[in-house]
Scaffold this motif. Structure first.
Motif, mmCIF file in Angstrom:
data_model
loop_
_atom_site.group_PDB
_atom_site.id
_atom_site.type_symbol
_atom_site.label_atom_id
_atom_site.label_comp_id
_atom_site.label_asym_id
_atom_site.label_seq_id
_atom_site.Cartn_x
_atom_site.Cartn_y
_atom_site.Cartn_z
ATOM 1 N N ALA A 92 0.803 -1.236 0.157
ATOM 2 C CA ALA A 92 -0.123 -0.061 0.002
ATOM 3 C C ALA A 92 0.790 1.338 0.017
ATOM 4 O O ALA A 92 0.718 2.278 -0.895
ATOM 5 C CB ALA A 92 -0.886 -0.105 1.190
ATOM 6 N N LEU A 93 2.045 1.240 0.733
ATOM 7 C CA LEU A 93 2.770 2.451 0.932
ATOM 8 C C LEU A 93 3.533 2.568 -0.581
ATOM 9 O O LEU A 93 3.423 3.802 -1.133
ATOM 10 C CB LEU A 93 4.149 2.186 2.141
ATOM 11 C CG LEU A 93 4.850 3.389 2.242
ATOM 12 C CD1 LEU A 93 5.225 3.428 3.561
ATOM 13 C CD2 LEU A 93 6.153 3.036 1.285
ATOM 14 N N ALA A 94 3.830 1.816 -1.114
ATOM 15 C CA ALA A 94 4.579 1.674 -2.321
ATOM 16 C C ALA A 94 3.773 2.310 -3.457
ATOM 17 O O ALA A 94 4.216 3.125 -4.260
ATOM 18 C CB ALA A 94 5.274 0.578 -2.998
ATOM 19 N N VAL A 95 2.476 1.630 -3.629
ATOM 20 C CA VAL A 95 1.508 2.049 -4.549
ATOM 21 C C VAL A 95 0.958 3.528 -4.494
ATOM 22 O O VAL A 95 0.904 4.281 -5.280
ATOM 23 C CB VAL A 95 0.333 1.185 -4.649
ATOM 24 C CG1 VAL A 95 -0.735 1.587 -5.542
ATOM 25 C CG2 VAL A 95 0.784 -0.226 -5.139
ATOM 26 N N SER A 96 0.774 3.736 -3.239
ATOM 27 C CA SER A 96 0.200 5.092 -2.703
ATOM 28 C C SER A 96 1.128 6.235 -3.060
ATOM 29 O O SER A 96 0.689 7.547 -3.282
ATOM 30 C CB SER A 96 -0.006 4.951 -1.257
ATOM 31 O OG SER A 96 -1.318 4.129 -1.060
ATOM 32 N N HIS A 97 2.409 6.070 -2.866
ATOM 33 C CA HIS A 97 3.410 7.088 -3.033
ATOM 34 C C HIS A 97 4.378 7.216 -4.261
ATOM 35 O O HIS A 97 5.122 8.105 -4.394
ATOM 36 C CB HIS A 97 4.295 7.334 -1.841
ATOM 37 C CG HIS A 97 3.511 7.322 -0.434
ATOM 38 N ND1 HIS A 97 3.142 8.649 0.015
ATOM 39 C CD2 HIS A 97 3.013 6.625 0.525
ATOM 40 C CE1 HIS A 97 2.382 8.537 1.015
ATOM 41 N NE2 HIS A 97 2.484 7.430 1.423
ATOM 42 N N VAL A 98 4.392 6.185 -5.129
ATOM 43 C CA VAL A 98 5.264 5.920 -6.307
ATOM 44 C C VAL A 98 5.180 7.206 -7.197
ATOM 45 O O VAL A 98 6.102 7.543 -7.552
ATOM 46 C CB VAL A 98 5.276 4.614 -6.991
ATOM 47 C CG1 VAL A 98 3.651 4.526 -7.733
ATOM 48 C CG2 VAL A 98 6.416 4.313 -7.871
ATOM 49 N N GLU A 99 3.845 7.760 -7.377
ATOM 50 C CA GLU A 99 3.769 8.666 -8.375
ATOM 51 C C GLU A 99 4.126 10.166 -7.717
ATOM 52 O O GLU A 99 4.849 11.155 -8.585
ATOM 53 C CB GLU A 99 2.334 9.019 -8.827
ATOM 54 C CG GLU A 99 1.912 7.729 -9.617
ATOM 55 C CD GLU A 99 0.388 7.792 -9.908
ATOM 56 O OE1 GLU A 99 0.113 7.212 -10.940
ATOM 57 O OE2 GLU A 99 -0.531 8.359 -9.138
ATOM 58 N N THR A 100 3.923 10.298 -6.449
ATOM 59 C CA THR A 100 4.483 11.473 -5.746
ATOM 60 C C THR A 100 6.095 11.506 -5.968
ATOM 61 O O THR A 100 6.469 12.810 -6.258
ATOM 62 C CB THR A 100 3.939 11.584 -4.269
ATOM 63 O OG1 THR A 100 2.484 11.608 -4.433
ATOM 64 C CG2 THR A 100 4.293 12.701 -3.568
ATOM 65 N N ASP A 145 -3.448 -3.207 -14.353
ATOM 66 C CA ASP A 145 -3.195 -2.564 -15.537
ATOM 67 C C ASP A 145 -2.752 -1.241 -15.351
ATOM 68 O O ASP A 145 -2.428 -0.338 -16.096
ATOM 69 C CB ASP A 145 -4.340 -2.432 -16.463
ATOM 70 C CG ASP A 145 -4.561 -3.830 -16.819
ATOM 71 O OD1 ASP A 145 -3.810 -4.861 -16.980
ATOM 72 O OD2 ASP A 145 -5.950 -4.273 -17.319
ATOM 73 N N GLU A 146 -2.403 -0.829 -13.952
ATOM 74 C CA GLU A 146 -2.211 0.553 -13.529
ATOM 75 C C GLU A 146 -0.731 0.926 -13.639
ATOM 76 O O GLU A 146 -0.038 -0.196 -13.181
ATOM 77 C CB GLU A 146 -2.827 0.833 -12.309
ATOM 78 C CG GLU A 146 -4.126 1.139 -12.224
ATOM 79 C CD GLU A 146 -4.465 1.765 -10.886
ATOM 80 O OE1 GLU A 146 -3.748 2.336 -10.061
ATOM 81 O OE2 GLU A 146 -5.753 1.939 -10.631
ATOM 82 N N ARG A 147 -0.171 1.876 -14.187
ATOM 83 C CA ARG A 147 1.045 2.060 -14.284
ATOM 84 C C ARG A 147 1.721 2.354 -13.024
ATOM 85 O O ARG A 147 2.761 1.772 -12.645
ATOM 86 C CB ARG A 147 1.182 3.596 -14.829
ATOM 87 C CG ARG A 147 2.724 3.886 -15.013
ATOM 88 C CD ARG A 147 2.636 5.392 -15.816
ATOM 89 N NE ARG A 147 3.936 6.127 -15.956
ATOM 90 C CZ ARG A 147 4.762 6.518 -15.258
ATOM 91 N NH1 ARG A 147 4.357 7.027 -14.224
ATOM 92 N NH2 ARG A 147 5.993 7.081 -15.613
ATOM 93 N N ARG A 148 1.094 2.786 -11.789
ATOM 94 C CA ARG A 148 1.743 3.044 -10.548
ATOM 95 C C ARG A 148 1.841 1.597 -9.655
ATOM 96 O O ARG A 148 2.818 1.269 -9.157
ATOM 97 C CB ARG A 148 0.999 3.975 -9.743
ATOM 98 C CG ARG A 148 -0.469 3.351 -9.313
ATOM 99 C CD ARG A 148 -1.293 4.284 -8.373
ATOM 100 N NE ARG A 148 -2.585 3.706 -8.072
ATOM 101 C CZ ARG A 148 -3.191 4.028 -6.966
ATOM 102 N NH1 ARG A 148 -2.854 5.051 -6.164
ATOM 103 N NH2 ARG A 148 -4.595 3.668 -6.730
ATOM 104 N N VAL A 149 0.956 0.487 -10.066
ATOM 105 C CA VAL A 149 1.062 -0.606 -9.425
ATOM 106 C C VAL A 149 2.058 -1.304 -10.189
ATOM 107 O O VAL A 149 3.074 -2.040 -9.727
ATOM 108 C CB VAL A 149 -0.121 -1.548 -9.956
ATOM 109 C CG1 VAL A 149 -0.117 -3.054 -9.574
ATOM 110 C CG2 VAL A 149 -1.463 -0.951 -8.892
#
Length: 573
Positions: free
Chosen positions: A63-71, A190-194
């Motif tokens: 959850a941490l990685a997916v939530s913050h990767v774009e930021t 299929d999400e880029r951030r995932v």
């Protein structure tokens, strides 16, 4: 958890992730973005596995990685990246100090706490799911002295991270395999951030816990390429190939990536004989195809070209396992359509044939068929035992036959059954030992000062009845893992000649790593060495009597490896 247990569970576990609208369309990483995410991958793994606070231990890292990767990706400078790291990691690691500089200042550990216990992480392999042979715990620091780790993270950012904390010693509770799978599938595949988060998480686990990273390819380069490819992947199927290429860098025969596996494959047996793809088995209703024919093209593409396309996606420690796996991959039909095969029949005529795909159960059943009956006699007094087909009933009904045999040929070219291990107890009048199974004990990052727990080998005291006849073992490039435990015991104890080809060169319990999006990475979690302490990984069991099947021999109905083994067991060679 061993290879068979995990792979048996895969069909029920690998269900499709729920589709959802992607938060951001695929696009290439900028140089700054790649540097930011590289630093994120390193820092996340350091805090996750080596900062022993209660908050870090309880964090949902996916959850941490997916939530913050774009930021994190969007930070425009080292100073901005530090600020974003502070926001992400400060709640978990309040003593972590970050700097907008390539290297941190000299570490100055705090004074020992006046009260309480100073603890640090101790990992026996990567504790990813439970129950498992791998586990982790926060343990008391033996000398009571605080420790601080200087970190150069890349992207113009560095850190000082304490690896000790004032907390209670406690065992880490990993989720069950089923719970880990459910949590992973909750993220849209299929999400880029995932995709980016999955690369970051996988890289960190394997960087610190894969026991053969010293024999792998460039793992830092694999992170860079994985991030660049993941950022552009349009869907989960494309990203699976990105992960597969990344994992292939490990050169691990157990290494694999599973995601929406093909439900059907080609019901055909084939082998690589004399540098050609030869049909070795067919279903009864196959038309226009002949056992012994050579396949040169599949769907109009040259077989060698198809293999060259597949090889970069296959994780293998040796060339023989790479070829074995690539031939399996040739059978996959993700869309379930028939394949058009072209080649040459045994009498030299060209052929073109269509072969319909079938469920994998049918494909596997065909692959396991054998022309030689188990416990038959290829020579008078010589008993043939296919270790893959030994049953519990055989252990009750075949003992007298084996004890009376003048020779026994043990076929280890498949994957031995569970009951087959019990035969080892009857092969000698002395206690036998398997290869050395050694869990890595990790207390420091980046592979520093890893020690290995070497107490995991099999010890097999002799059982009655004893099998006094000549013993011969057959091996091939498809012999892996448990098959190599068998072969390694046979080799180390010098029980007899080993006939055939070198084995896959990969052994040890595997470890499953579920990643957001429902992607499952499997890798070897422990080190295995031969009885004499020498390397097994990437080497395998080398036959004492090398024998390769010839095309002429196969077409004549001969198993030349078995023939040579039977002659040795009979004392005639």
């Amino acid at each position: 958890m061993n290879r068979r247990e995990i792979l048996t569970a895969l069909p029920s576990a690998l269900v499709a992730s729920q589709a959802a609208a992607a938060t951001e369309a695929p696009r290439a990483l900028s140089a700054r973005g790649e540097a930011n995410l590289t630093a994120f991958a390193r820092l996340l793994a350091y805090v996750r596995f080596f900062h022993p606070t209660d908050e870090a231990a309880a964090t949902d890292w996916s959850a941490l990685a997916v939530s913050h990767v774009e930021t994190v990706e969007a930070a425009r400078s080292p100073a901005e990246l530090v600020a974003r790291f502070e926001a992400v990691f400060r709640p978990l690691a309040p003593t972590l100090k970050l700097y907008a500089a390539s290297t941190p200042p000299a570490a100055r550990p705090d004074a020992p706490p006046a009260a309480g216990t100073l603890v640090m992480w101790k990992h026996w392999g990567a504790a990813l799911t439970s129950p498992s042979t791998y586990h982790a715990a926060r343990v008391a620091v033996a000398d009571g002295r605080p420790r601080v780790l200087p970190l150069s993270l890349g992207g113009g950012v560095s850190a000082l991270m304490p690896t000790t904390a004032n907390a209670m010693p406690a065992a880490f509770e990993a989720p069950t395999l089923a719970a880990a799978a459910t949590a992973a599938r909750a993220y849209p595949a299929d999400e880029r951030r995932v995709h980016l988060a999955a690369v970051i998480l996988a890289w960190g686990v394997l960087h610190h816990f894969y026991p053969y990273l010293d024999t792998a390819g460039d793992w830092d380069a694999a992170l860079s390429e994985g991030l660049r490819s993941a950022a552009r992947d349009p869907d989960g199927q494309a990203f699976r190939l990105t992960l597969a290429r990344m994992v292939a860098t490990l050169r691990d025969g157990h290494g694999n990536v599973y995601y929406r596996s093909a439900e059907k494959g080609l019901p055909i047996g084939w082998s690589w004989i004399e540098d050609q793809l030869v049909i070795t088995a067919l279903p009864d209703d196959a038309k226009d195809l002949t056992v012994g024919a050579v396949v040169t093209r599949i769907d109009g593409v040259d077989v060698r070209q198809r293999l060259a396309m597949l090889d970069p996606e296959i994780c293998a420690a040796t060339p023989q396992w790479l070829r074995f796996k690539s031939l399996q991959r040739l059978q996959e039909r993700p869309d379930g359509t028939p394949a058009v095969l072209q080649g040459e029949t045994p009498d030299g005529r060209p052929f073109t044939a269509s072969l319909a795909a079938a469920p994998w159960k049918t494909v596997y059943a065909l692959a396991s068929k054998s022309a030689v009956a188990n416990f038959s006699e290829p020579r008078p007094g010589v008993v043939y035992v296919d270790l893959a087909r030994v049953t519990d009933d055989d252990l009750q009904t075949r003992m007298t036959q084996l004890a009376a045999a003048r020779g026994i040929v043990l076929d280890d070219r498949g994957y031995p059954s569970g009951p087959a291990r019990m035969l080892l107890y009857h092969l000698s009048d002395r206690t036998l030992h398997s290869p050395r199974f050694e869990k890595p004990i990790v207390t420091e990052p980046d592979g520093r000062n890893v020690v290995f727990d070497g107490e995991g080998s099999w010890v097999m005291a002799p059982h009655e009845p004893r099998f006094p006849g000549r013993l011969v073992l057959l091996t091939s490039g498809g012999s892996i893992s448990y098959a190599e435990s068998w072969a390694g015991t046979f080799e180390g104890e010098k029980l007899g000649p080993i006939v055939g080809g070198p084995t896959a060169g990969t052994n040890g319990n595997i470890n499953p790593l579920w990643l957001p999006g429902g992607f499952l990475v499997v890798f070897t979690g422990m080190r295995v060495r031969k009885q004499d302490g020498s390397r097994h990984h990437g080497v395998g069991i080398i036959p004492t009597v090398p024998v390769a099947q010839t095309l002429a021999g196969f077409r004549a109905g001969r198993d030349e490896v078995l023939e040579r083994g039977a002659a040795l067991a009979a004392g005639d060679a």
